[in-house]
Design an enzyme around this catalytic site. Structure first.
Site, PDB file in Angstrom:
ATOM      1  N   ASP A  68      17.366  26.108 -38.770  1.00 45.66           N
ATOM      2  CA  ASP A  68      18.292  24.994 -39.021  1.00 45.66           C
ATOM      3  C   ASP A  68      18.551  24.741 -40.500  1.00 45.66           C
ATOM      4  OD1 ASP A  68      15.567  24.004 -39.382  1.00 45.66           O
ATOM      5  OD2 ASP A  68      16.538  22.074 -39.722  1.00 45.66           O
TER       6      ASP A  68
ATOM      7  N   ASP B  82      12.038  29.126 -36.419  1.00 41.00           N
ATOM      8  CA  ASP B  82      11.688  28.166 -37.464  1.00 41.00           C
ATOM      9  C   ASP B  82      10.997  26.968 -36.794  1.00 41.00           C
ATOM     10  OD1 ASP B  82      11.927  26.618 -39.952  1.00 41.00           O
ATOM     11  OD2 ASP B  82      13.469  25.521 -38.850  1.00 41.00           O
ATOM     12  N   PHE B  83      10.207  26.208 -37.558  1.00 44.25           N
ATOM     13  CA  PHE B  83       9.456  25.103 -36.958  1.00 44.25           C
ATOM     14  C   PHE B  83      10.225  23.773 -37.036  1.00 44.25           C
ATOM     15  CE2 PHE B  83       6.244  21.712 -37.001  1.00 44.25           C
ATOM     16  CZ  PHE B  83       5.660  21.930 -35.758  1.00 44.25           C
ATOM     17  N   ASP B  84      10.259  23.154 -38.241  1.00 45.86           N
ATOM     18  CA  ASP B  84      10.869  21.817 -38.356  1.00 45.86           C
ATOM     19  C   ASP B  84      12.386  21.889 -38.156  1.00 45.86           C
ATOM     20  OD1 ASP B  84       8.705  19.812 -39.633  1.00 45.86           O
ATOM     21  OD2 ASP B  84       8.393  21.820 -40.436  1.00 45.86           O
TER      22      ASP B  84
HETATM   23 MG   LIG Z   1      13.715  23.999 -40.319  1.00 42.24          MG
END
Ligand SMILES: [Mg+2]
Length: 260
Positions: free
Chosen positions: A207, A24-26
């Site tokens: 997250d 995942d990125f953010d």
């Molecule tokens: Mg995220």
């Protein structure tokens, strides 16, 4: 796989030719920032992704639109799942659409409804993502968040009640998109069915609550790794405290794989 072994020892047990990393990125690769348009990939993370993608397939997964995500990651060879699972992009291939899109004119109606809901509320940010619309409230005062939410539900009611659209909640973001269409889990399932991925063991790091759909997809076949939040409540296979812990594991993994 047993649950008590550390993440590193479990990663070490997967041969390089079988490993597939989905990140995942953010909040996983990039630290969460107050304004989502300011999020950047830290230089050490970009450096390790450059090395890692030469060793194993790496897919970056995000709710962000594809163009936005590619600009922020900017590492050749990376594959992308964007727009929460709507779009999949591999190097030198056209975009594959993994879900049902609604006409732009419909999305523009959602944009207008959300903009009028957000009018006069300081810090509210409406983001037109092309195929969906996000409303960010991280910068909105706590007292105003409930007001904003009520207004949004009222403004979107026609679409939510006729079943055309669904609201998806992420970290300090509400997103409206076509109902029953796609999520990170359906996208990961589609990617795992690709010929190059079919025999690989997926390791997914995320997250956000939207990552839980992907956790369910990899369960039993690979590893679901939660980043941040409270340990153990998502039924994850392993937990890492922060994006800093993620880059530490990725660096360890890369160095180890380069040596063999
Ligand atoms: Mg995220």
């Amino acid at each position: 796989m047993t649950r008590h072994r550390s993440l590193r020892s479990r990663l070490a047990g997967i041969p390089a030719r079988q490993l597939l990393l989905l990140l995942d990125f953010d909040g996983t690769l990039a630290p969460i920032v107050l304004r989502p348009d300011r999020a950047t990939l830290p230089a050490p993370v970009r450096a390790v992704l450059h090395r890692l993608v030469r060793l194993i397939p790496v897919v970056v997964v995000s709710g962000r639109a594809l163009g936005d995500l590619r600009r922020r990651v900017n590492v050749p060879g990376i594959r992308y799942i964007a727009s929460h699972g709507l779009a999949f992009k591999e190097p030198r291939s056209p975009v594959r659409w993994l879900g049902r899109r609604v006409p732009r004119r419909e999305v523009l109606r959602w944009v207008r409804a959300l903009r009028s809901s957000a009018a006069g509320i300081h810090g509210a940010l409406v983001e037109d993502k092309g195929w969906s619309v996000a409303l960010h409230d991280r910068s909105v005062h706590h007292a105003d968040r409930a007001i904003l939410r009520r207004r949004v539900l009222r403004a979107l009611k026609p679409w939510l009640t006729n079943g055309q659209a669904a609201l998806v909640r992420g970290k300090r973001v509400l997103e409206i998109r076509p109902a029953d269409s796609w999520n990170k889990g359906t996208a990961v399932a589609a990617v795992l069915a690709r010929p190059w991925a079919r025999n690989r063991i997926p390791v997914y790091l995320g997250d956000d609550r939207t990552d839980r759909d992907a956790f369910r997809t990899v369960r039993g076949r690979g590893l679901a790794v939660r980043v941040g939040g409270r340990r153990g409540i998502w039924d994850e296979d392993a937990w890492l405290a922060s994006p800093a812990a993620v880059v530490s594991v990725l660096t360890w993994l890369t160095t180890r794989r380069e040596a063999t």
